[in-house]
Design an enzyme around this catalytic site. Structure first.
Site, PDB file in Angstrom:
ATOM      1  N   LYS A 138       0.863  -0.899   0.107  1.00 16.27           N
ATOM      2  CA  LYS A 138      -0.061   0.183  -0.038  1.00 16.27           C
ATOM      3  C   LYS A 138       0.698   1.472   0.271  1.00 16.27           C
ATOM      4  O   LYS A 138       1.362   1.240   0.589  1.00 16.27           O
ATOM      5  CB  LYS A 138      -0.948   0.578   1.601  1.00 16.27           C
ATOM      6  CG  LYS A 138      -1.833   0.896   1.250  1.00 16.27           C
ATOM      7  CD  LYS A 138      -2.682   0.886   2.359  1.00 16.27           C
ATOM      8  CE  LYS A 138      -3.236   2.606   3.106  1.00 16.27           C
ATOM      9  NZ  LYS A 138      -4.200   2.583   3.789  1.00 16.27           N
ATOM     10  N   ASP A 168      -2.734  10.206   3.416  1.00 22.77           N
ATOM     11  CA  ASP A 168      -4.221   9.830   2.550  1.00 22.77           C
ATOM     12  C   ASP A 168      -5.082  10.461   4.168  1.00 22.77           C
ATOM     13  O   ASP A 168      -5.205  10.747   5.411  1.00 22.77           O
ATOM     14  CB  ASP A 168      -4.432   8.396   4.429  1.00 22.77           C
ATOM     15  CG  ASP A 168      -5.816   7.780   4.223  1.00 22.77           C
ATOM     16  OD1 ASP A 168      -6.085   8.891   3.329  1.00 22.77           O
ATOM     17  OD2 ASP A 168      -5.669   7.585   5.142  1.00 22.77           O
ATOM     18  N   LYS A 183     -10.622  13.326   6.946  1.00 26.43           N
ATOM     19  CA  LYS A 183     -10.086  12.906   8.538  1.00 26.43           C
ATOM     20  C   LYS A 183     -10.060  13.843   9.086  1.00 26.43           C
ATOM     21  O   LYS A 183     -10.113  15.115   8.812  1.00 26.43           O
ATOM     22  CB  LYS A 183      -8.709  12.145   8.909  1.00 26.43           C
ATOM     23  CG  LYS A 183      -8.798  10.791   7.861  1.00 26.43           C
ATOM     24  CD  LYS A 183      -7.264  10.599   8.364  1.00 26.43           C
ATOM     25  CE  LYS A 183      -6.986   8.775   7.677  1.00 26.43           C
ATOM     26  NZ  LYS A 183      -7.889   8.093   7.757  1.00 26.43           N
ATOM     27  N   ASP A 235       1.248   5.928   5.525  1.00 29.89           N
ATOM     28  CA  ASP A 235       0.137   5.314   4.538  1.00 29.89           C
ATOM     29  C   ASP A 235       1.288   4.651   3.252  1.00 29.89           C
ATOM     30  O   ASP A 235       0.499   3.808   2.906  1.00 29.89           O
ATOM     31  CB  ASP A 235      -0.720   6.418   4.021  1.00 29.89           C
ATOM     32  CG  ASP A 235      -2.627   5.344   4.434  1.00 29.89           C
ATOM     33  OD1 ASP A 235      -2.138   3.903   5.293  1.00 29.89           O
ATOM     34  OD2 ASP A 235      -2.825   5.824   4.082  1.00 29.89           O
ATOM     35  N   ASP A 291     -12.703   6.991   2.684  1.00 25.28           N
ATOM     36  CA  ASP A 291     -11.057   6.839   3.689  1.00 25.28           C
ATOM     37  C   ASP A 291     -10.781   5.457   4.088  1.00 25.28           C
ATOM     38  O   ASP A 291      -9.627   4.576   4.020  1.00 25.28           O
ATOM     39  CB  ASP A 291     -11.408   7.218   5.235  1.00 25.28           C
ATOM     40  CG  ASP A 291     -10.358   7.613   5.982  1.00 25.28           C
ATOM     41  OD1 ASP A 291      -9.680   7.589   5.118  1.00 25.28           O
ATOM     42  OD2 ASP A 291     -10.360   7.805   7.190  1.00 25.28           O
ATOM     43  N   GLU A 314      -9.178   3.778   1.811  1.00 29.74           N
ATOM     44  CA  GLU A 314      -8.929   3.505   0.077  1.00 29.74           C
ATOM     45  C   GLU A 314      -7.542   2.481   0.418  1.00 29.74           C
ATOM     46  O   GLU A 314      -7.752   2.408  -1.104  1.00 29.74           O
ATOM     47  CB  GLU A 314      -8.228   4.863  -0.258  1.00 29.74           C
ATOM     48  CG  GLU A 314      -6.905   5.465   0.119  1.00 29.74           C
ATOM     49  CD  GLU A 314      -7.040   5.284   1.930  1.00 29.74           C
ATOM     50  OE1 GLU A 314      -7.717   5.847   2.381  1.00 29.74           O
ATOM     51  OE2 GLU A 314      -5.901   4.747   2.484  1.00 29.74           O
ATOM     52  N   ARG A 342      -7.541  -0.208   0.541  1.00 28.87           N
ATOM     53  CA  ARG A 342      -8.061  -2.096   0.009  1.00 28.87           C
ATOM     54  C   ARG A 342      -8.346  -1.803  -1.523  1.00 28.87           C
ATOM     55  O   ARG A 342      -8.350  -2.798  -2.433  1.00 28.87           O
ATOM     56  CB  ARG A 342      -8.992  -2.511   0.811  1.00 28.87           C
ATOM     57  CG  ARG A 342     -10.275  -1.824   1.162  1.00 28.87           C
ATOM     58  CD  ARG A 342     -11.082  -1.542   1.649  1.00 28.87           C
ATOM     59  NE  ARG A 342     -10.758  -1.364   3.260  1.00 28.87           N
ATOM     60  CZ  ARG A 342     -11.726  -1.813   4.379  1.00 28.87           C
ATOM     61  NH1 ARG A 342     -12.679  -1.832   4.522  1.00 28.87           N
ATOM     62  NH2 ARG A 342     -11.492  -0.783   5.597  1.00 28.87           N
TER      63      ARG A 342
HETATM   64  N1  BES Z   1      -4.113   4.625   6.376  1.00 26.81           N
HETATM   65  C1  BES Z   1      -5.441   4.443   7.136  1.00 26.81           C
HETATM   66  C2  BES Z   1      -5.502   3.707   9.118  1.00 26.81           C
HETATM   67  C3  BES Z   1      -4.815   4.389   9.272  1.00 26.81           C
HETATM   68  C4  BES Z   1      -4.792   4.134  10.791  1.00 26.81           C
HETATM   69  C5  BES Z   1      -3.042   4.012   9.835  1.00 26.81           C
HETATM   70  C6  BES Z   1      -4.223   4.985  11.374  1.00 26.81           C
HETATM   71  C7  BES Z   1      -2.410   4.214  10.482  1.00 26.81           C
HETATM   72  C8  BES Z   1      -2.684   4.515  11.635  1.00 26.81           C
HETATM   73  C9  BES Z   1      -6.562   4.005   6.271  1.00 26.81           C
HETATM   74  O1  BES Z   1      -6.520   4.237   4.927  1.00 26.81           O
HETATM   75  C10 BES Z   1      -8.169   4.842   7.076  1.00 26.81           C
HETATM   76  O2  BES Z   1      -8.230   5.367   7.013  1.00 26.81           O
HETATM   77  N2  BES Z   1      -8.313   3.471   7.532  1.00 26.81           N
HETATM   78  C11 BES Z   1      -9.738   3.586   8.277  1.00 26.81           C
HETATM   79  C12 BES Z   1     -11.220   2.458   7.405  1.00 26.81           C
HETATM   80  C13 BES Z   1     -12.437   2.910   7.596  1.00 26.81           C
HETATM   81  C14 BES Z   1     -12.819   4.049   7.281  1.00 26.81           C
HETATM   82  C15 BES Z   1     -12.888   1.771   7.547  1.00 26.81           C
HETATM   83  C16 BES Z   1      -9.865   3.290   9.962  1.00 26.81           C
HETATM   84  O3  BES Z   1      -9.206   2.705  10.073  1.00 26.81           O
HETATM   85  O4  BES Z   1     -10.680   4.291  10.268  1.00 26.81           O
HETATM   86 ZN    ZN Z   2      -5.162   4.809   4.710  1.00 22.83          ZN
HETATM   87 MN    MN Z   3      -7.455   5.712   4.846  1.00 20.44          MN
END
Ligand code: BES
Ligand code: ZN
Ligand code: MN
Length: 495
Positions: free
Chosen positions: A258, A263, A270, A281, A340, A342, A344
């Site tokens: 990834k 992000d 966010k 990220d 968010d 993204e 996957r």
């Molecule tokens: N890049 C984030 C995940 C992340 C969070 C990495 C904290 C490192 C530290 C990812 O893209 C994300 O935003 N995930 C969301 C998923 C949700 C929208 C289903 C999350 O974890 O809240």
């Molecule tokens: Zn992310």
């Molecule tokens: Mn994200």
């Protein structure tokens, strides 16, 4: 980057700035080294260790000037725990000791039982000395000092080769850290791709690289990564970085990373507190790039192809919306639920591309979910997959690399959460078990053209990829380079 050299005996004759010795036991601590300490040194330490109440906590350091019997300017005593031992302890202690040593030449004389422990000392020493100075205006002096490692190993254990390998691993881990630490206005899909192209060019033919630009991604039907990248003025890329050993009859592993260079969350933006660290990220893609390069430099007898899925997730005027439906590389249609989620989407396209080349295994590495950090904390990564043996092989490789991980399930009962009313798949399910539904989504793409599963493991490194706290052991603040060690251990075990 410092270089590693093997200490030539005896220890007493080493005349640099900082010599590192271990301390173990408790009340009082006792000194322990790779060889017997000179008599005056041992006597002095016997006297001062109880006086100073020297801590033997793993990685705790105590600095002593002018120790009798030694030519070194100072000695750093580093805690090895109450009952000394283990490569993880040595790795942490070596890292902490080099950080405590500060500037100037360093020699480590820590006790070790075998080549694995010697490698841990050497890798830990370089990793602990890591500093990121790229963005400082004052010209940084490159850290090209020599780190001397004293070894008690026999010639047949080839301590010199052990150090050469450790140096290669540590240099590539440092590269992964640099990529993560680089500011997101300066590292974006195109510049990331260019850096990888340069590294491949300098590899004298060991590595080949292919870059799919935004136009090629649209034409190739990579709707997942195109959708994620379309809200940014800096378009996405998929970089394929390949290493093929001379012998063609070798296993083939695909690594998918990834690479979200920033992000913001997209239109599902966010909160600002959660956004600051989102330059990290792309840590999965950085780990994949570093692993492929290291595998090539080490000449491992495995074909390794890395797929770096690079995009910036921004809320620009052409950004993706919740409710959009996109068609993935493998033809699957996906309904966007939350922009968010993204990671996957870019990984699924990368995995579909990887699957087309018929690899024996696929690993994906990603800072995928906050839910995984909630589950396992900031120092342990989660491992999921469609093949119990492969998943176990990964957690075992992570043990050997001293990069803690823990298996997580992919429960079939959560799969219905990804059913979409309008498309083949929804890309997000319930909040509960968020790390697992992300894994279940990816599982749909670990398949060959006939729809048969390809052995696949998913490493969610959202927790340990970026250290927001203070440095500890061999782990600096900021980018950590986690998963490079695990992947290299795993790849080496296949050959
Ligand atoms: N890049 C984030 C995940 C992340 C969070 C990495 C904290 C490192 C530290 C990812 O893209 C994300 O935003 N995930 C969301 C998923 C949700 C929208 C289903 C999350 O974890 O809240
Ligand atoms: Zn992310
Ligand atoms: Mn994200």
């Amino acid at each position: 980057m410092p270089s590693l050299i093997l200490g030539s005996h005896p220890l007493a004759a080493w005349s640099g700035r900082t010599l590192v010795i271990g301390v173990t036991g408790s009340d009082p601590a006792t000194a322990t080294a790779s060889e017997e300490l000179p008599k005056p040194t041992a006597k002095h330490l016997d006297q001062v260790l109880p006086l100073l109440e020297v801590s033997t906590k793993v990685g705790a350091t105590t600095t002593l000037p002018a120790v009798p019997g030694l030519k070194a300017d100072k000695v750093v005593l580093v805690g090895l725990g109450t009952d000394e031992g283990g490569s993880d302890v040595l790795r942490r202690a070596a890292g902490a000791a080099v950080r405590a040593a500060g500037k100037g030449s360093v020699a480590l004389a820590l006790p070790h039982a075998d080549a694995t422990e010697l490698a841990a000392i050497a890798e830990g020493a370089v990793a602990g000395g890591y500093a990121f100075t790229e963005h400082k205006s004052a010209p940084a002096t490159a850290d090209d000092r020599e780190i001397t490692v004293f070894s008690s190993l026999d010639r047949k254990d080839a301590p010199k080769d052990v150090l050469a390998t450790a140096e290669t691993v540590a240099r590539n881990v440092a590269w992964a850290r640099d990529l993560v630490n680089t500011a997101p206005n300066l590292l974006f899909p195109q510049s990331f791709a260019e850096q990888v192209q340069q590294v491949a060019k300098a590899s004298s033919g060991k590595l080949t690289v292919k870059v799919l630009d935004d136009k090629a991604l649209v034409e190739g039907g990579f709707g997942g990564i195109v959708g994620v990248g379309q809200g940014s003025s800096r378009p996405p890329r998929i970089v394929t970085l390949s290493y093929t050993p001379r012998s063609k009859k070798v296993p083939h592993i695909a690594l998918v990373g990834k690479g979200i260079t920033f992000d913001s969350g997209g239109v599902c933006i966010k909160p600002s507190a959660g956004m600051l660290t989102m330059k990290s990220d792309m840590a999965g893609a950085a780990a994949v790039a570093a692993t492929v390069v290291a595998a090539a430099e080490l000449g491992l007898p495995v074909a390794v192809t890395g797929y770096l899925c690079l995009a910036e997730n921004m809320p620009g005027d052409n950004a993706q919306r919740p409710g959009d439906v996109v068609t993935m590389r493998n033809g699957t249609t996906v309904e966007i639920i939350d922009t968010d989620a993204e990671g996957r989407m870019v990984l699924a396209d990368g995995m579909a591309l990887a699957a087309e080349s018929g690899p024996d295994q696929i690993l994906d590495v990603a800072t995928l979910t906050g839910a995984c950090v909630v589950a396992l904390g900031p120092k342990i990564f989660g491992v999921m997959g469609n093949d119990d043996d492969l998943r176990t092989a990964i957690t075992e490789a992570s043990d050997r690399a001293d990069e803690p991980s823990w298996p997580l399930p992919l429960p079939v009962d959560l799969r219905s959460g990804l059913d979409s009313f309008v498309a083949d798949l929804a890309h997000k399910g319930d909040r509960w078990g968020g790390a697992l539904t992300a894994g279940l989504f990816l599982q749909e793409f670990a398949k060959d053209a006939e729809g048969e599963p390809i052995p696949w493991a998913h490493l969610d490194i959202a927790g340990p990829s970026f250290n927001e706290g203070s440095p500890w052991g061999h782990v600096p603040k900021g980018g950590t380079g986690v998963a490079v060690g695990t992947m290299l251990e795993h790849i080496a075990s296949l050959g």
